[in-house]
Design a protein around this motif. Structure first.
Motif, PDB file in Angstrom:
ATOM      1  N   PRO A  23       0.828  -1.202   0.000  1.00 58.98           N
ATOM      2  CA  PRO A  23       0.000   0.000   0.000  1.00 58.98           C
ATOM      3  C   PRO A  23       0.864   1.255   0.000  1.00 58.98           C
ATOM      4  CG  PRO A  23       0.139  -0.886   2.216  1.00 58.98           C
ATOM      5  CD  PRO A  23       0.858  -1.857   1.324  1.00 58.98           C
ATOM      6  N   THR A  24       0.330   2.330  -0.531  1.00 54.84           N
ATOM      7  CA  THR A  24       1.061   3.596  -0.625  1.00 54.84           C
ATOM      8  C   THR A  24       0.411   4.631   0.272  1.00 54.84           C
ATOM      9  OG1 THR A  24       1.663   3.133  -2.923  1.00 54.84           O
ATOM     10  CG2 THR A  24       1.831   5.421  -2.184  1.00 54.84           C
ATOM     11  N   PRO A  25       1.174   5.249   1.173  1.00 56.55           N
ATOM     12  CA  PRO A  25       0.571   6.270   2.052  1.00 56.55           C
ATOM     13  C   PRO A  25       0.251   7.541   1.274  1.00 56.55           C
ATOM     14  CG  PRO A  25       2.941   6.134   2.430  1.00 56.55           C
ATOM     15  CD  PRO A  25       2.598   5.014   1.486  1.00 56.55           C
ATOM     16  N   GLY A  26      -0.915   8.099   1.529  1.00 59.13           N
ATOM     17  CA  GLY A  26      -1.319   9.347   0.899  1.00 59.13           C
ATOM     18  C   GLY A  26      -0.908  10.535   1.755  1.00 59.13           C
ATOM     19  N   PRO A  27      -1.341  11.727   1.391  1.00 58.61           N
ATOM     20  CA  PRO A  27      -1.012  12.926   2.181  1.00 58.61           C
ATOM     21  C   PRO A  27      -1.468  12.781   3.627  1.00 58.61           C
ATOM     22  CG  PRO A  27      -1.936  13.546   0.060  1.00 58.61           C
ATOM     23  CD  PRO A  27      -2.110  12.058   0.173  1.00 58.61           C
ATOM     24  N   GLY A  28      -0.557  13.100   4.546  1.00 59.57           N
ATOM     25  CA  GLY A  28      -0.879  13.027   5.971  1.00 59.57           C
ATOM     26  C   GLY A  28      -0.923  11.627   6.523  1.00 59.57           C
ATOM     27  N   GLN A  29      -0.473  10.652   5.743  1.00 64.10           N
ATOM     28  CA  GLN A  29      -0.521   9.256   6.180  1.00 64.10           C
ATOM     29  C   GLN A  29       0.876   8.687   6.389  1.00 64.10           C
ATOM     30  OE1 GLN A  29      -2.922   7.292   3.111  1.00 64.10           O
ATOM     31  NE2 GLN A  29      -4.679   7.388   4.493  1.00 64.10           N
ATOM     32  N   VAL A  30       0.907   7.505   7.039  1.00 59.24           N
ATOM     33  CA  VAL A  30       2.152   6.763   7.216  1.00 59.24           C
ATOM     34  C   VAL A  30       1.921   5.319   6.784  1.00 59.24           C
ATOM     35  CG1 VAL A  30       2.800   8.195   9.201  1.00 59.24           C
ATOM     36  CG2 VAL A  30       1.667   5.994   9.589  1.00 59.24           C
ATOM     37  N   GLY A  78       3.516  15.600   3.188  1.00 57.86           N
ATOM     38  CA  GLY A  78       3.085  16.511   4.236  1.00 57.86           C
ATOM     39  C   GLY A  78       3.012  15.918   5.619  1.00 57.86           C
ATOM     40  N   THR A  79       3.402  14.655   5.775  1.00 55.72           N
ATOM     41  CA  THR A  79       3.364  14.020   7.092  1.00 55.72           C
ATOM     42  C   THR A  79       4.570  14.440   7.919  1.00 55.72           C
ATOM     43  OG1 THR A  79       2.231  12.108   6.141  1.00 55.72           O
ATOM     44  CG2 THR A  79       3.224  11.811   8.309  1.00 55.72           C
ATOM     45  N   ASP A  80       4.362  14.687   9.189  1.00 59.49           N
ATOM     46  CA  ASP A  80       5.430  15.088  10.108  1.00 59.49           C
ATOM     47  C   ASP A  80       6.574  14.076  10.028  1.00 59.49           C
ATOM     48  OD1 ASP A  80       7.083  15.683  12.247  1.00 59.49           O
ATOM     49  OD2 ASP A  80       5.454  15.872  13.712  1.00 59.49           O
ATOM     50  N   PRO A  81       7.779  14.502   9.638  1.00 58.53           N
ATOM     51  CA  PRO A  81       8.897  13.559   9.467  1.00 58.53           C
ATOM     52  C   PRO A  81       9.363  12.914  10.762  1.00 58.53           C
ATOM     53  CG  PRO A  81       9.649  15.839   9.215  1.00 58.53           C
ATOM     54  CD  PRO A  81       8.159  15.890   9.272  1.00 58.53           C
ATOM     55  N   SER A  82       8.971  13.467  11.900  1.00 61.07           N
ATOM     56  CA  SER A  82       9.415  12.892  13.175  1.00 61.07           C
ATOM     57  C   SER A  82       8.818  11.505  13.433  1.00 61.07           C
ATOM     58  CB  SER A  82       9.067  13.831  14.335  1.00 61.07           C
ATOM     59  OG  SER A  82       7.671  13.920  14.523  1.00 61.07           O
ATOM     60  N   TRP A  83       7.749  11.127  12.684  1.00 58.08           N
ATOM     61  CA  TRP A  83       7.156   9.802  12.860  1.00 58.08           C
ATOM     62  C   TRP A  83       8.021   8.699  12.260  1.00 58.08           C
ATOM     63  CZ3 TRP A  83       3.791   8.841  16.343  1.00 58.08           C
ATOM     64  CH2 TRP A  83       2.784   9.754  16.666  1.00 58.08           C
ATOM     65  N   HIS A  91      -5.539   2.319  15.779  1.00 56.36           N
ATOM     66  CA  HIS A  91      -6.796   1.672  15.430  1.00 56.36           C
ATOM     67  C   HIS A  91      -7.241   2.262  14.104  1.00 56.36           C
ATOM     68  CE1 HIS A  91     -10.818   0.054  15.594  1.00 56.36           C
ATOM     69  NE2 HIS A  91     -10.537  -0.604  16.697  1.00 56.36           N
ATOM     70  N   LEU A  92      -7.365   1.423  13.104  1.00 56.76           N
ATOM     71  CA  LEU A  92      -7.657   1.898  11.752  1.00 56.76           C
ATOM     72  C   LEU A  92      -9.135   2.191  11.525  1.00 56.76           C
ATOM     73  CD1 LEU A  92      -5.560  -0.766   9.768  1.00 56.76           C
ATOM     74  CD2 LEU A  92      -4.769   1.373  10.803  1.00 56.76           C
ATOM     75  N   ALA A 110      -1.692   9.735  10.084  1.00 59.64           N
ATOM     76  CA  ALA A 110      -0.773  10.002  11.193  1.00 59.64           C
ATOM     77  C   ALA A 110      -1.523  10.443  12.445  1.00 59.64           C
ATOM     78  CB  ALA A 110       0.243  11.069  10.782  1.00 59.64           C
ATOM     79  N   ALA A 111      -2.686  11.053  12.265  1.00 57.90           N
ATOM     80  CA  ALA A 111      -3.477  11.514  13.414  1.00 57.90           C
ATOM     81  C   ALA A 111      -3.963  10.366  14.283  1.00 57.90           C
ATOM     82  CB  ALA A 111      -4.657  12.342  12.928  1.00 57.90           C
ATOM     83  N   LYS A 112      -3.973   9.150  13.748  1.00 60.05           N
ATOM     84  CA  LYS A 112      -4.445   7.998  14.526  1.00 60.05           C
ATOM     85  C   LYS A 112      -3.330   7.313  15.315  1.00 60.05           C
ATOM     86  CE  LYS A 112      -8.263   6.845  11.385  1.00 60.05           C
ATOM     87  NZ  LYS A 112      -8.873   5.787  10.550  1.00 60.05           N
TER      88      LYS A 112
END
Length: 340
Positions: A23-30, A78-83, A91-92, A110-112
């Motif tokens: 799977p490929t992460p989209g904007p704001g995802q990991v 756009g995801t925070d690189p610190s993750w 929880h998905l 990333a918010a989850k």
């Protein structure tokens, strides 16, 4: 990557272990390299195409699973690189219902994410992100004190294990019901004051004798997830003014298929309150903008401190069909977790 895919609704054997595209992460995802995936009883219903609190997949093939823990190995735009490189759990399923957990790689917002301390392993974290948060939500509907006498059916299960620990931590009395000697022994080892095999027809007598020996008029609360004849017998052991807290997405008892219903008059005669607590009632009780995340944070903190210790039964990812079969036949203890 390898994943479990469901090509057609039906029995556990319809879950197949196969290779599929990453799977490929989209904007704001990991994207998470998964180390543990949670299996829930609800997953077995969704596998059959049944509707519960979550809808069944609308497009097949689908990768089931809503709880994952592992290491963030890729970021979307756009995801925070610190993750990147952090151990996390997520929880998905909510707020936007999604699946994809039974896999070597999983994508989520990333918010989850919740970061994991070194002292908490991935399997325990998966147990707490779903089962733990539900347990704390259930407990919000009663006040556990040293005077609490809790009767806990399914006490060898994921939620039941945590309920026993919580009641004992508060100084209360925990009476745990479980199916068969092996599960009963686990409930006793978990700290229950009394562990009873509910497959024995005389189990209510054992509980009554325990209560009488301590000059107790009955249980003060029943945490009921089983319904049916077992649930009704448990409610019959409540003292006047007791609480009947019902959780679970089905109103059918897994043991005998009987629905557990009480009339208002039956409950009023004994001063018993009965509450269905999952879903909107729980969200309202917790309050705030994101009640589920609030419960997740509390749950993970209690596991990190050692106050709650989830029971986990591990299966290889490739054996997801067996995990489903065992869960449906009540052959598991604690939280079922898949390990890639």
């Amino acid at each position: 990557m390898h994943a479990i895919r469901l090509h057609a609704f039906g029995p556990p054997e319809n879950l197949t272990y196969e290779q599929t595209e990453d799977p490929t992460p989209g904007p704001g995802q990991v994207r998470i390299a998964v180390k543990a995936s949670g299996v829930h009883l609800l997953d077995t219903a969704l596998r059959q195409g049944m509707q519960g609190p979550f809808p069944a997949p609308t497009e097949l093939p689908a990768i089931p699973g809503r709880e994952v823990a592992g290491i963030v190995e890729s970021l979307g735009e756009g995801t925070d690189p610190s993750w990147l490189g952090k151990r996390v759990v997520a929880h998905l399923g909510l707020p936007a219902p999604s699946l994809g957990g039974y896999a070597e790689l999983a994508v989520t917002d990333a918010a989850k994410l919740h970061p994991l301390p070194d002292t908490l392993d991935e399997a325990a974290a998966v147990a707490m992100i779903g089962t733990g948060r539900t347990t704390l939500g259930i407990l919000g509907f009663t006040h556990v004190t040293p005077d609490t006498v809790a009767l806990i059916p399914a006490a060898a299960g994921g939620i039941g294990t945590l309920l026993v620990q919580y009641v004992k931590n508060a100084g209360g009395t925990a009476i745990g019901l479980a199916g068969g000697p092996a599960k009963t022994a686990l409930v006793e080892a978990n700290g229950a004051d009394l562990a009873v095999d509910y497959t024995r027809p005389d189990w209510p007598d054992a509980v009554s004798g325990f209560l009488a020996a301590r000059d107790l008029p009955g249980a003060t609360v029943v945490f009921d997830s089983v319904s049916g004849a077992t649930g009704r017998a448990a409610v019959d052991l409540l003292a006047p003014g007791g609480e009947h807290i019902v959780f679970g997405w089905s109103d059918k008892g897994p043991h005998d298929g009987e629905a557990l219903t009480f009339t208002d008059a039956e409950l009023a005669d004994r001063g018993i309150t009965s509450q269905q607590v999952l879903g909107p009632p729980m969200f309202a009780k917790v309050g705030g903008d994101n009640p589920l995340r609030t419960l997740e944070t509390r749950s993970l903190a209690l596991a990190t401190s050692g106050e709650l210790r989830p029971a986990v039964q591990r299966y290889p990812l490739a054996d997801a069909a067996k995990a489903h079969h065992d869960l449906e036949s009540r052959g598991t203890v604690g939280k079922v977790v898949l390990i890639p």
